[in-house]
Design a protein around this motif. Structure first.
Motif, mmCIF file in Angstrom:
data_model
loop_
_atom_site.group_PDB
_atom_site.id
_atom_site.type_symbol
_atom_site.label_atom_id
_atom_site.label_comp_id
_atom_site.label_asym_id
_atom_site.label_seq_id
_atom_site.Cartn_x
_atom_site.Cartn_y
_atom_site.Cartn_z
ATOM 1 N N ASP A 104 0.822 -1.226 0.000
ATOM 2 C CA ASP A 104 0.000 0.000 0.000
ATOM 3 C C ASP A 104 0.849 1.266 0.000
ATOM 4 O O ASP A 104 0.322 2.372 0.150
ATOM 5 C CB ASP A 104 -0.988 0.008 1.181
ATOM 6 C CG ASP A 104 -0.287 0.042 2.525
ATOM 7 O OD1 ASP A 104 0.970 0.078 2.547
ATOM 8 O OD2 ASP A 104 -0.980 0.033 3.552
ATOM 9 N N ASP A 105 2.167 1.113 -0.153
ATOM 10 C CA ASP A 105 3.000 2.308 -0.293
ATOM 11 C C ASP A 105 4.243 1.991 -1.104
ATOM 12 O O ASP A 105 4.677 0.850 -1.176
ATOM 13 C CB ASP A 105 3.416 2.843 1.084
ATOM 14 C CG ASP A 105 4.653 2.121 1.612
ATOM 15 O OD1 ASP A 105 4.483 0.993 2.100
ATOM 16 O OD2 ASP A 105 5.760 2.665 1.502
ATOM 17 N N ASP A 106 4.779 3.026 -1.784
ATOM 18 C CA ASP A 106 6.020 2.880 -2.526
ATOM 19 C C ASP A 106 6.953 3.969 -2.011
ATOM 20 O O ASP A 106 6.753 5.146 -2.294
ATOM 21 C CB ASP A 106 5.771 3.038 -4.027
ATOM 22 C CG ASP A 106 7.029 2.784 -4.842
ATOM 23 O OD1 ASP A 106 8.025 2.304 -4.268
ATOM 24 O OD2 ASP A 106 7.013 3.074 -6.049
ATOM 25 N N LYS A 107 7.940 3.613 -1.235
ATOM 26 C CA LYS A 107 8.885 4.554 -0.625
ATOM 27 C C LYS A 107 8.154 5.690 0.084
ATOM 28 O O LYS A 107 8.434 6.874 -0.132
ATOM 29 C CB LYS A 107 9.842 5.108 -1.677
ATOM 30 C CG LYS A 107 10.840 4.070 -2.172
ATOM 31 C CD LYS A 107 11.619 4.583 -3.374
ATOM 32 C CE LYS A 107 11.381 3.738 -4.605
ATOM 33 N NZ LYS A 107 11.444 4.419 -5.859
ATOM 34 N N GLY A 108 7.147 5.345 0.894
ATOM 35 C CA GLY A 108 6.435 6.343 1.685
ATOM 36 C C GLY A 108 5.260 6.995 0.968
ATOM 37 O O GLY A 108 4.470 7.704 1.581
ATOM 38 N N ARG A 109 5.125 6.748 -0.356
ATOM 39 C CA ARG A 109 4.014 7.316 -1.116
ATOM 40 C C ARG A 109 2.848 6.322 -1.090
ATOM 41 O O ARG A 109 3.024 5.160 -1.467
ATOM 42 C CB ARG A 109 4.453 7.536 -2.557
ATOM 43 C CG ARG A 109 3.898 8.793 -3.224
ATOM 44 C CD ARG A 109 4.662 9.067 -4.520
ATOM 45 N NE ARG A 109 4.672 7.907 -5.405
ATOM 46 C CZ ARG A 109 3.708 7.655 -6.289
ATOM 47 N NH1 ARG A 109 2.665 8.447 -6.404
ATOM 48 N NH2 ARG A 109 3.784 6.586 -7.059
ATOM 49 N N PRO A 110 1.658 6.747 -0.613
ATOM 50 C CA PRO A 110 0.548 5.792 -0.544
ATOM 51 C C PRO A 110 0.060 5.366 -1.931
ATOM 52 O O PRO A 110 0.053 6.166 -2.864
ATOM 53 C CB PRO A 110 -0.544 6.558 0.208
ATOM 54 C CG PRO A 110 -0.184 7.988 0.103
ATOM 55 C CD PRO A 110 1.300 8.074 -0.110
ATOM 56 N N ILE A 111 -0.329 4.107 -2.030
ATOM 57 C CA ILE A 111 -0.791 3.533 -3.302
ATOM 58 C C ILE A 111 -2.241 3.067 -3.142
ATOM 59 O O ILE A 111 -2.563 2.340 -2.205
ATOM 60 C CB ILE A 111 0.063 2.296 -3.681
ATOM 61 C CG1 ILE A 111 1.542 2.652 -3.803
ATOM 62 C CG2 ILE A 111 -0.450 1.647 -4.970
ATOM 63 C CD1 ILE A 111 1.863 3.713 -4.789
#
Lengths: 91, 152
Positions: free
Chosen positions: B38-45
């Motif tokens: 649900d996240d990519d390097k702290g960015r929510p997906i």
């Protein structure tokens, strides 16, 4: 040697290469002076700003000839299908 | 040996059952399942869309699988990769390797995943909860991981 009737090939574009060019595939008549994948990229870039944009970082865009990964110095030879795409990100 | 590219989910237990059922020569089975975070390097997906190159994907996965069988004594193997729109928690990829002993199965599963990530023509696009989409960039450590299988 030049042929009277340029050979037709299918071009495929994927991911952000497809989005920048604005279509996923097209058929082109392969110009006589295009021998390698790099030659084809150079020729495509003359066709419009969208190609310039897609191939701005030409070293990043990958290519496949008839569904096999190739380097940019690969000869197109008798390939029927030429694909351009960003580095893959599956898995 | 088997390769499947599909939009549908897969069930790990039934895939393993189907692969090993009736076989008494298999002593070790390794499975790897890749899932959407649900996240990519702290960015929510919020969602992930997987595009691929139909035809080349299957050919490339089969080539990678054949390479694994040439390098390790595998009794069976399976690669399933999903495409289309997926949500956090969804399965993306399944790799199953079966061998007489564990070492070949472990190593071949690692090899298959490393090569799949650098050679199979899939591309991920992530969408944030705000609706912004961006293509996932290649991770340098994926390229590095694949080089460890090259002959020295």
């Amino acid at each position: 040697m030049s042929s009277v009737h340029p050979r037709k090939v299918k071009l495929l574009y994927f991911a952000w290469v497809r989005e920048k060019i604005g279509r996923g595939s097209e058929e082109i008549a392969l110009p006589d002076n295009v021998a390698t994948v790099a030659d084809l990229v150079a020729w495509l870039k003359t066709r419009g700003p969208e190609f310039g944009e897609a191939f701005a970082r030409a070293d990043v865009v990958r290519a496949a000839l008839d569904k096999t990964h190739v380097k940019s110095d690969a000869r197109i030879a008798e390939a029927q299908e030429i694909a351009f795409f960003p580095p893959v990100t599956g898995g | 040996m088997g390769v499947k590219v599909q939009t549908e989910d897969f069930d790990v237990a039934s895939e393993v059952d189907a692969l090993a059922s009736g076989r008494t020569d298999i002593g070790a089975i390794v499975t790897f399942t890749g899932r959407v975070r649900d996240d990519d390097k702290g960015r929510p997906i919020k969602s992930m869309t997987l595009e691929h190159y139909p035809g080349m994907t299957e050919e490339e996965l089969s080539r990678i699988e054949a390479d694994a069988h040439a390098r390790w004594p595998l009794q069976a193997s399976l690669i399933i990769h999903r495409t289309g729109e997926l949500s956090p928690g969804d399965n993306i990829v399944l790799v199953v390797t079966a061998s007489a002993h564990r070492q070949a199965a472990f190593e071949a599963a690692g090899f298959l995943m490393d090569y799949l990530k650098t050679r199979a023509p899939f591309w991920k696009k992530e969408t944030s909860p705000a609706g912004e989409s961006s293509w996932v960039e290649t991770r340098e450590n994926d390229e590095t991981a694949a080089t460890r299988w090259r002959p020295t």
